[in-house]
Scaffold this motif. Structure first.
Motif, PDB file in Angstrom:
ATOM      1  N   PHE B 387       0.833  -1.196   0.000  1.00 33.02           N
ATOM      2  CA  PHE B 387       0.000   0.000   0.000  1.00 33.02           C
ATOM      3  C   PHE B 387       0.874   1.255   0.000  1.00 33.02           C
ATOM      4  CE2 PHE B 387      -2.998   2.969   2.262  1.00 33.02           C
ATOM      5  CZ  PHE B 387      -3.883   3.082   1.214  1.00 33.02           C
ATOM      6  N   THR B 388       1.993   1.187   0.715  1.00 30.19           N
ATOM      7  CA  THR B 388       2.904   2.338   0.727  1.00 30.19           C
ATOM      8  C   THR B 388       3.461   2.593  -0.675  1.00 30.19           C
ATOM      9  OG1 THR B 388       3.482   1.714   2.967  1.00 30.19           O
ATOM     10  CG2 THR B 388       4.900   3.311   1.886  1.00 30.19           C
ATOM     11  N   ILE B 389       3.811   1.503  -1.370  1.00 30.03           N
ATOM     12  CA  ILE B 389       4.326   1.677  -2.732  1.00 30.03           C
ATOM     13  C   ILE B 389       3.236   2.245  -3.634  1.00 30.03           C
ATOM     14  CG2 ILE B 389       5.213   0.423  -4.743  1.00 30.03           C
ATOM     15  CD1 ILE B 389       6.633  -1.427  -2.747  1.00 30.03           C
ATOM     16  N   LEU B 390       2.018   1.760  -3.436  1.00 28.65           N
ATOM     17  CA  LEU B 390       0.898   2.297  -4.226  1.00 28.65           C
ATOM     18  C   LEU B 390       0.736   3.787  -3.963  1.00 28.65           C
ATOM     19  CD1 LEU B 390      -1.642   1.688  -6.010  1.00 28.65           C
ATOM     20  CD2 LEU B 390      -2.900   1.575  -3.887  1.00 28.65           C
ATOM     21  N   GLY B 404      -1.287  -0.610 -13.894  1.00 23.88           N
ATOM     22  CA  GLY B 404      -0.516  -1.813 -14.163  1.00 23.88           C
ATOM     23  C   GLY B 404      -0.216  -2.585 -12.892  1.00 23.88           C
ATOM     24  N   TYR B 405       0.172  -1.863 -11.871  1.00 27.77           N
ATOM     25  CA  TYR B 405       0.539  -2.468 -10.587  1.00 27.77           C
ATOM     26  C   TYR B 405      -0.638  -3.235 -10.007  1.00 27.77           C
ATOM     27  CZ  TYR B 405       1.994  -2.168  -5.599  1.00 27.77           C
ATOM     28  OH  TYR B 405       2.332  -2.424  -4.300  1.00 27.77           O
ATOM     29  N   LEU B 406      -1.790  -2.546  -9.931  1.00 27.53           N
ATOM     30  CA  LEU B 406      -2.938  -3.205  -9.322  1.00 27.53           C
ATOM     31  C   LEU B 406      -3.492  -4.310 -10.214  1.00 27.53           C
ATOM     32  CD1 LEU B 406      -4.811  -0.292  -7.615  1.00 27.53           C
ATOM     33  CD2 LEU B 406      -3.427  -2.060  -6.596  1.00 27.53           C
ATOM     34  N   GLY B 407      -3.439  -4.091 -11.533  1.00 23.31           N
ATOM     35  CA  GLY B 407      -3.912  -5.130 -12.440  1.00 23.31           C
ATOM     36  C   GLY B 407      -3.117  -6.412 -12.254  1.00 23.31           C
ATOM     37  N   CYS B 408      -1.799  -6.274 -12.169  1.00 21.58           N
ATOM     38  CA  CYS B 408      -0.975  -7.461 -11.968  1.00 21.58           C
ATOM     39  C   CYS B 408      -1.270  -8.101 -10.624  1.00 21.58           C
ATOM     40  CB  CYS B 408       0.500  -7.105 -12.059  1.00 21.58           C
ATOM     41  SG  CYS B 408       0.996  -6.668 -13.709  1.00 21.58           S
ATOM     42  N   LEU B 409      -1.391  -7.275  -9.588  1.00 21.90           N
ATOM     43  CA  LEU B 409      -1.696  -7.844  -8.265  1.00 21.90           C
ATOM     44  C   LEU B 409      -2.997  -8.633  -8.313  1.00 21.90           C
ATOM     45  CD1 LEU B 409      -0.810  -5.075  -5.655  1.00 21.90           C
ATOM     46  CD2 LEU B 409       0.460  -7.117  -6.233  1.00 21.90           C
ATOM     47  N   ALA B 410      -3.973  -8.080  -9.040  1.00 21.39           N
ATOM     48  CA  ALA B 410      -5.269  -8.755  -9.109  1.00 21.39           C
ATOM     49  C   ALA B 410      -5.132 -10.103  -9.809  1.00 21.39           C
ATOM     50  CB  ALA B 410      -6.269  -7.870  -9.847  1.00 21.39           C
TER      51      ALA B 410
END
Lengths: 214, 480, 656
Positions: B387-390, B404-410
């Protein structure tokens, strides 16, 4: 000394092309050994004014290690594993040479983007080093026998070493010793693994090593 | 000074001792002795707030301290597990294994202390060589293939890093000979006079080289093979310790770039590699059939997150440091539990494993909890760091990166959940084939401690750790 | 706040003490139930105080995580949700203490009790967290505990699938919330809700925040088409858990939406319109899909989607009122919404507990397998009947009141002479009519007629631990329906906390609406009195006389079978056929053939339209697409090195 340097560098490139030209494995190992010796002599011709013990030790270590010890190891591996001498390249003789030529051009192209460092000795050192690195990679990529891949790795290391010679005077000896030791240990462990692979798979063809995927 | 020497030498000496010990039963205890001594020395560093050094080459700085402490903690956990594991695997001689592990500890400690790029390279290459015999512990054709690939790809990678190191030296000596080239504390003040093109070239080679070691896409290809075939214990050490060492190397590189004012060059590359790694991990996680390879791709993902955090800078860099610690701990839980499951079910194919919770209640629960932790769910520490990186990405206003970050995490969450949930729940198979050893104290206690640590980091970050992480992040422009 | 802390501590202890070694099963069950009940009881105090208009001091403890702050506060909005939460939790736990008993023979219930406690605590924290990081932690802990509860019977394939779907859906929603709160926090410079409220820097990002909040909270609340996990997870979960999930957990989505949107002082009109449109879609589709179900819990899940639709429509109306600066509409919409949240929480959990009671007695969730249960389970039947009337919005129950408020809001909107603002009321009417059809069907199929199976005919009434919670919940439904005027000020306060309404406006609007509601309550009371009077009169007249009971006339056919009754599917066939383009109804049948047919079979089901026709194919398609990339890891180490090489050269040419 300038001419000697250029001659040695050309020999390095020629050795690369020789290996790429899919000659028998034994001949290739000899070519790489020869390349090692040429590299060992390079520091003496590159830095003619500087005749320190440091340089001589490096030169001697190089010639000994790359010219004799490591090729010896590889020959022993061939003998122990009774490997047929053909290299089984994945690409043909002409393609190999052609790609080699392209890589030489690529090496010069990349080197051209970088300013020439002072005290380099010869403007050819950087491009030759880079193209040797790339041709080493090419050998690894295009050979089916893992022994040839180890040989490619050796060529790659030679390329890096060529480059390192620019800095020979600037780097502390301890680091170089460490580097040499690591390279030696790396090749030694590779040799051991190759031996195991030969025992386990009954061949040293990389085609057999495709069980792990996805 | 003495502490530093002891830290480096104790594992080597004990490696010698373990070579001399004849008994496979007693030898693994050398690991615990080394780990306990190492950890107590490191703890002493924290208590006394000492910053030991030997000359200028080997000295401790905030970044090194965090990595060293992580190495020590994870090795301690691994060593206790290793005793339980090796006692189950007495059919295999463990002399090489134990010795290599101890050398590994020593080499990684050198990495943490190293202030010289050349020495850093030597130490990292030494870790590669020390880990090759570890991968080959099982002595079967698959582990052999994995070892060969690991050795070849990492050797080429590390060779490119050597070339990069040479480039860096050229960049430094371009204006004329300098005192103590490649020495970080000496290089930083004069970073402004580095030759920019050579620095850029050095950056690319070092990024590719150490990126190989760290397992960033597209240089990650050895990872699934190596992690998949090595014992869970080794997978844990590679994914927790070795990758952190490679991350430290990238941090060192970032320090130089920052001092030279070249972060605008470095950031996009870090971000590119970070997102690429996460994307590759996402694609390969979906439809993965082997649960240990799944963990390898998870490692690729998390290395991507670290690199992304480094590239985003500021808050995200602090997050990356926190994430490194969290990832190391959580990976321990997962790899060690995967090892237990593998031993019991005698298969690595996820679809053949059901009802772990029933068969191995502790391993099943810990594996599930580890999965929840590694996917960044609260209350575990990885949530805080991710979350800090986000927040860092949002703060920079990079919407594409956020997406991109959240899409990959998902996608990664979906992929992992599809594998883990059916494994943990479900009816256990009845056949006698899947009836390896059950949970024991030694094989579940340390993962439990690791999980507790990740949990604590999600609920409470001790101020000493916070300060240390912040100090480490500040070296590369991090803030909180 | 001391009460809240005490309450959560008791619930926590209830979940943890069961792990004490040497505790007998009975003692563990008793410990858990008593502690959680007591905790819920204590927790009602601060909720009630906040609703009654007291200002409660908030708790602020520093928390050493990045951006985090343990800040708990209860305003009227939190108080309202908290009140519902503790009431439903207490009912579900008491019910569960009896419901879970049969499982205890074969497995340990420690983990269920632990996760149940965790679930209750996490939801309470969601409703009281005043810091975004704490909110997210509580939110995800709620999701995790919910997952483990749904996976209670995880050894069954179907349950595992449902749990996985729920887990994925909730996690994806949470990822959206990460962005929402990340943006809010970074822009406002603080993660405290109080600091965010009305912060000028938020305005520029209001649209992405609205959209992502809609996705994140909507997936929890069950907005169509994000509802796909709901009809799978509710049947899979044990009944008390379904009650908690449907009664409270999906409301956390509504709560979160109100909390986040409430941070903006001036919501644009299109927010209200969007919410209203979503609400109408969810309402209509939810109830239409509900009609076609024969699994009672699945049916109730779809009905929850419908009710969430009504709630969202109410929010939309309320927000339009705020945008148009019309406090009356705003208050009617929002107060109606919040009231419906509470009401739905009460009657839906009563219905799920009723379904649990029936499941406990007959072992089946299939409505077509039941029948005639009213005579054997009269108390359960009464509760289900009353709750069904309440959910259909019939007086004298609470559903009527909240829907009436939303209707009023819709009518007032309609007076603005714009056609699109007028659709609210007719749509609500349509939904209401279909709901009556649905629930008369469901109740009739289960409780009326005669038993269709042996298990149904041998059903026994559940024990008091199951009946008391149902009775209490339905009793509450009736109470609210009888004294709505008393409740209205509290709802007004909650609505004022949910939206930027000025205190004066709210008081004025309450003054307008309060007496009207009191009159409705009076009328309801009179109706109830009359009904009771008539019933007693009938009893009095019939007292002492013989009342003959015989079977229904079968037109002279003497071999009437119980299976010749109307089933739920046949009852619903006509309304479903009206909406056949919206329902994915699948029929398997062997029709009778020839003059002397040997056998015939008919079976219909209605799998979720969105899940089966949109999401699953999409997932499969993208999986196939992604697996083409997986060929890149082919095992050939030479090509791996080539990737590296090409990548490096590309970087060199790009960047050098």
């Amino acid at each position: 000394m300038e001419h000697v340097t250029q001659l040695l560098l050309i020999l390095v490139i020629l050795a690369n092309l020789f290996v790429l030209g899919s000659h028998p494995l034994g001949a290739c190992i000899r070519a790489v050994a020869f390349q090692g010796i040429a590299l060992g002599l390079l520091p003496l011709s590159l830095h003619p004014e500087e005749r320190s013990i440091h340089l001589f030790v490096i030169a001697l270590g190089m010639v000994g290690l790359k010219g004799f010890v490591i090729p010896g190891l590889l020959f022993r591996a061939i003998r122990d594993a009774a490997i047929r001498k053909e290299q089984e390249p994945l690409i043909g003789f002409n393609t190999g040479l052609f790609l080699g030529a392209i890589l030489v051009g690529l090496g010069f192209g990349i080197a051209g983007k970088l300013p020439l460092p002072p005290h380099t000795g010869s403007s050819m050192v950087v491009p030759v080093a880079l193209s040797t690195v790339m041709m080493g990679l090419l050998v690894i990529v295009t050979r089916a026998k893992i022994l040839s891949q180890a040989l490619g790795y050796l060529i790659l290391e030679n390329g890096i070493y060529t480059f390192g010679l620019i800095l020979a005077a600037g780097l502390p000896g301890l680091i170089e010793m460490g580097v040499l030791l690591d390279i030696f240990a790396g090749i030694f462990i590779m040799g051991t693994v190759i031996e195991h692979i030969h025992r386990e798979f009954g061949s040293i063809s990389a085609h057999k090593l495709v069980n792990l995927r996805e | 000074m003495t502490i530093l020497l002891l830290l480096l030498l104790i594992p080597v000496v004990l490696a010698g001792v373990s070579l001399a010990i004849r008994s496979d039963v007693w030898r693994p205890w050398m690991l615990v002795i080394a780990a306990v001594l190492h950890a107590s020395l490191v703890a002493n560093l924290w208590v006394s707030d000492a910053w030991p050094s030997i000359g200028t080459w080997l000295s401790l700085d905030p970044a090194g301290k965090v990595v060293l402490s992580l190495i020590s903690a994870l090795f301690l956990a691994a060593s206790v597990y290793a005793v339980g594991y090796l006692h189950r695997r007495l059919e295999r001689p463990n002399r090489t294994f134990v010795t290599s592990l101890l050398f590994f500890l020593s080499a990684t400690s050198v990495v943490a202390f190293s202030q010289h790029f050349g020495l850093l390279w030597v130490a990292l290459e030494a870790t590669t060589l020390a880990s090759a015999p570890l991968l080959y512990f099982n002595h079967n054709s698959r582990s052999l293939e994995a070892t060969w690939k690991y050795l070849l790809i990492c050797s080429v990678g590390i060779a490119l890093a050597l070339l990069g190191t040479f480039f860096l030296a050229v960049a430094e000596t371009f204006q004329g000979p300098v005192e103590s080239a490649l020495l970080l504390p000496a290089m930083l003040p004069r970073a402004g006079s580095l030759s920019v093109p050579w620095l850029h070239a050095a950056f690319i080679f070092l990024l590719v080289g150490y990126g190989t070691k760290m397992g960033l896409a597209p240089m990650h290809t050895w990872k699934p093979d190596a992690y998949g075939e090595a014992p869970g214990l080794v997978g844990f050490l590679l994914s927790g310790v070795l990758t952190s060492c490679a991350f430290l190397a990238l941090v060192r590189l970032t320090q130089v770039c920052q001092a030279a004012g070249q972060m605008d060059f470095a950031r996009p590359l870090f971000i590119l590699l970070g997102l690429l790694s996460m994307g590759v991990a996402a694609v390969f996680m979906l439809g993965q059939t082997d649960y240990k390879r799944m963990l390898a791709y998870s490692s690729v993902e998390h290395m991507g997150i670290l690199t992304l955090g480094l590239g985003l800078g500021g808050l995200a860099t602090y997050g990356a440091w926190l994430h490194m610690v969290n990832n190391g701990l959580a990976k321990g839980v997962l790899f060690l539990m995967a090892g237990n499951i593998h031993r019991h079910y005698r298969t690595k194919t996820a679809s053949e494993v059901h009802g772990v919770l029933h068969r191995l209640p502790w391993s099943g629960a810990l594996f599930m909890a580890g999965f929840i932790a590694i996917t960044g769910s609260p209350p575990f520490g990885l949530f805080m760091s991710e979350f800090t990186i986000l927040r860092g990405a949002i703060g920079n206003g990079h919407w594409g990166i956020v997406a991109g970050y959240l899409g990959c995490l998902a996608v990664i969450f979906i992929g992992m959940a599809r594998i883990v949930v059916p494994m943990v729940f479900g009816e256990p198979p009845n056949d006698a084939a899947a009836s390896g050893p059950k949970d024991s104290f030694l094989t579940t206690f340390t993962p439990l401690v690791l999980l507790a640590a990740v949990l604590v980091l999600g609920l409470y970050i001790p101020s000493w750790l916070d300060r240390a992480l912040l100090a480490a992040a500040q070296l590369v422009g991090g803030l909180r | 706040m001391t009460f809240l802390g005490l309450s959560l501590l008791m619930v926590f202890l209830g979940g943890v003490l069961v792990f004490l070694p040497g505790l007998s099963r009975r003692a563990a069950s008793l410990t858990h139930t008593v502690l959680v009940l007591a905790g819920c009881g204590v927790g009602l105090v601060p909720a009630w105080q906040a609703l009654a208009g007291q200002t409660l001091s908030s708790v602020l403890v520093s928390w050493s995580v990045p951006g985090g702050q343990i800040e708990l506060g209860i305003d009227a909005l939190s108080g309202l949700f908290l009140l519902l939460h503790f009431v439903v939790s207490a009912a579900a736990v008491l019910f569960g203490s009896s419901y879970f008993e049969p499982y205890e023979e074969e497995r340990s219930l420690k983990s269920v009790r632990f996760f149940l406690s965790g679930f209750i605590i996490a939801i309470a924290l969601v409703f009281t967290a005043q810091n975004a990081v704490l909110f997210l932690v509580a939110w995800e802990m709620m999701a995790l505990a919910g997952f483990f509860l749904v996976a209670f019977e995880g050894h069954e394939r179907q349950v595992r699938r449902a749990a996985l779907l729920y887990f994925v859906a909730t996690h994806l929603g949470t990822l959206c919330l990460f962005v929402v709160f990340g943006v809010l926090g970074m822009r406002a410079g603080s993660f405290a809700f109080a600091q965010m409220a009305g912060h000028p820097a938020l305005l520029a990002a209001s649209t992405p925040i609205f959209v992502l909040a809609l996705l994140g909270f909507g997936s929890k609340a069950g907005f169509v088409p994000l509802h796909i996990w709901l009809p799978e997870a509710h049947p899979a979960a044990p009944s008390p858990v379904s009650a908690l999930m449907s009664g409270v957990m999906i409301k956390t989505g509504i709560y979160g939406l109100l909390r986040v949107l409430g941070l903006f002082a001036q919501p644009p009109a299109w927010w209200g319109l969007t919410l209203g449109a979503i609400g109408m879609c969810s309402g209509i589709l939810g109830i239409v899909w509900a009609l076609a179900q024969s699994d009672v819990k699945r049916f109730l899940a779809y009905s929850s989607i419908e009710n969430v639709g009504i709630i969202t429509l109410g929010i939309g109306i309320g927000y339009l009122g705020v945008s148009f600066h019309n406090p009356l509409i705003a208050l009617f919409g929002l107060a109606g919404t919040l009231w419906h949240v509470v009401n739905h929480g009460l009657f839906k959990s009563a219905l799920f507990l009723g379904a649990g009671s029936v499941l406990h007695a007959t072992g089946s969730r299939d409505m077509n397998q039941q029948g005639g249960l009213f005579t054997r389970m009269p108390l359960t039947g009464c509760c289900v009947l009353m709750a069904s009337m309440a959910i259909c919005g019939l007086p004298p129950f609470n559903g009527f009141i909240s829907e009436w408020l939303i209707y009023s809001g819709a009518f007032h909107l309609g007076q603005r002479q714009e056609l699109y603002l007028f659709v609210g009321a007719p749509v609500l009417a349509l939904i209401g009519a279909l709901a009556v059809a649905c629930f008369s069907n469901a109740f009739g199929a289960q409780f009326l007629g005669v038993a269709r199976t042996e298990r149904a005919s041998a059903a026994k009434e559940s024990d008091w631990r199951m009946l008391l919670p149902m009775g209490a919940l339905t009793g509450a439904c009736l109470m609210i329906g009888l004294v709505p005027g008393r409740c209205f000020p509290a709802l007004g306060r909650a609505a004022a906390a949910a939206a930027p309404l000025s205190q004066m406006d709210v008081l004025g609007a309450i003054g307008d609406g309060g007496p009207l509601l009191s009159n409705i309550g009076l009328l309801s009371g009179a109706f109830l009195f009359l009904a009771t009077f008539l019933f007693l009169m009938r009893q009095g007249i019939l007292a002492g006389k013989d009342v003959a009971q015989s079977s229904t006339w079968g037109c002279g056919y003497s071999l009437v079978s119980a299976r010749a009754q109307y089933t739920a599917s046949s009852f619903a066939q006509f309304p479903v056929s009206l909406f056949r383009s919206l329902v994915d109804r699948r029929v398997e049948s062997d029709r009778p053939k020839g003059y002397f047919p040997t056998g015939a079979r008919f079976r219909s089901s209605a799998p979720d339209l969105i899940l089966n026709r949109v999401v699953s194919p999409l997932v499969e398609r993208s999986l196939a697409w992604m697996s083409t990339f997986r060929r890149l890891q082919h095992g050939k180490v030479q090509l791996y090195l080539l990737y590296m090489f090409v990548f490096m050269v590309a970087l060199l040419f790009w960047k050098l």
